[in-house]
Design a protein around this motif. Structure first.
Motif, PDB file in Angstrom:
ATOM      1  N   LEU A  76      -0.262   2.538  -8.002  1.00 54.19           N
ATOM      2  CA  LEU A  76      -0.237   2.645  -6.543  1.00 54.19           C
ATOM      3  C   LEU A  76       1.203   2.535  -6.083  1.00 54.19           C
ATOM      4  O   LEU A  76       2.038   1.937  -6.763  1.00 54.19           O
ATOM      5  CB  LEU A  76      -1.067   1.534  -5.896  1.00 54.19           C
ATOM      6  N   SER A  77       1.487   3.068  -4.934  1.00 49.71           N
ATOM      7  CA  SER A  77       2.849   3.001  -4.409  1.00 49.71           C
ATOM      8  C   SER A  77       3.239   1.556  -4.130  1.00 49.71           C
ATOM      9  O   SER A  77       2.394   0.692  -3.917  1.00 49.71           O
ATOM     10  CB  SER A  77       2.966   3.826  -3.127  1.00 49.71           C
ATOM     11  N   GLU A 102      -3.302  10.858  -7.810  1.00 49.62           N
ATOM     12  CA  GLU A 102      -3.144   9.851  -8.867  1.00 49.62           C
ATOM     13  C   GLU A 102      -3.505   8.460  -8.352  1.00 49.62           C
ATOM     14  O   GLU A 102      -4.153   7.681  -9.044  1.00 49.62           O
ATOM     15  CB  GLU A 102      -1.713   9.865  -9.412  1.00 49.62           C
ATOM     16  N   GLU A 103      -3.095   8.134  -7.137  1.00 53.87           N
ATOM     17  CA  GLU A 103      -3.432   6.823  -6.563  1.00 53.87           C
ATOM     18  C   GLU A 103      -4.943   6.683  -6.366  1.00 53.87           C
ATOM     19  O   GLU A 103      -5.500   5.611  -6.576  1.00 53.87           O
ATOM     20  CB  GLU A 103      -2.720   6.613  -5.225  1.00 53.87           C
ATOM     21  N   LYS A 128       1.868   0.070  -0.919  1.00 58.66           N
ATOM     22  CA  LYS A 128       0.455  -0.325  -0.974  1.00 58.66           C
ATOM     23  C   LYS A 128       0.303  -1.667  -1.691  1.00 58.66           C
ATOM     24  O   LYS A 128      -0.438  -2.545  -1.231  1.00 58.66           O
ATOM     25  CB  LYS A 128      -0.378   0.749  -1.662  1.00 58.66           C
ATOM     26  N   TRP A 137      -2.998   8.630   0.455  1.00 57.07           N
ATOM     27  CA  TRP A 137      -3.318   8.405  -0.952  1.00 57.07           C
ATOM     28  C   TRP A 137      -3.130   9.693  -1.738  1.00 57.07           C
ATOM     29  O   TRP A 137      -3.742  10.713  -1.432  1.00 57.07           O
ATOM     30  CB  TRP A 137      -4.764   7.933  -1.083  1.00 57.07           C
TER      31      TRP A 137
END
Length: 109
Positions: A94-95, A11-12, A98, A8
């Motif tokens: 989020l990426s 920013e996430e 994820k 993580w």
């Protein structure tokens, strides 16, 4: 990739905390509204104990559901998404992997 293997970014983590807190607030407001409705029946004094039982059960459920550990957070988000306490847009930031995992987990709930 296993859920507990995701890394993580700072920013996430910020996005995740914001989404988690928003879902919790949204669900707590819904609980409060339900309790207020239950208490409108002033003729039945025993309603207060029904409210107590209702809140006790929901407390156990929310304590089990709202666990802010990164190793469990994607599963928590999948549950909240399925239950309607989160929108997928709340997870923007989020990426992709994820978000894909959250969708996948939600499909099993």
């Amino acid at each position: 990739m296993m859920i507990d293997e995701f890394q993580w970014s700072k920013e996430e983590k910020r996005v995740a905390r914001k989404a988690f807190d928003a879902a919790f607030t949204k669900e707590c407001r819904a609980i409060r509204e339900r309790v207020q409705q239950m208490l409108k029946d002033e003729g039945d004094i025993r309603q207060i104990w029904r409210v107590h039982d209702y809140l006790s059960e929901l407390r156990r459920e929310t304590d089990r559901k709202y666990v802010y550990r990164y190793s469990r957070l994607l599963r928590v988000f999948a549950t909240l998404l399925t239950e309607g306490w989160l929108d997928e847009s709340d997870l923007n930031g989020l990426s992709t992997d994820k978000i894909t995992k959250v969708r996948e987990l939600a499909s099993y709930i």
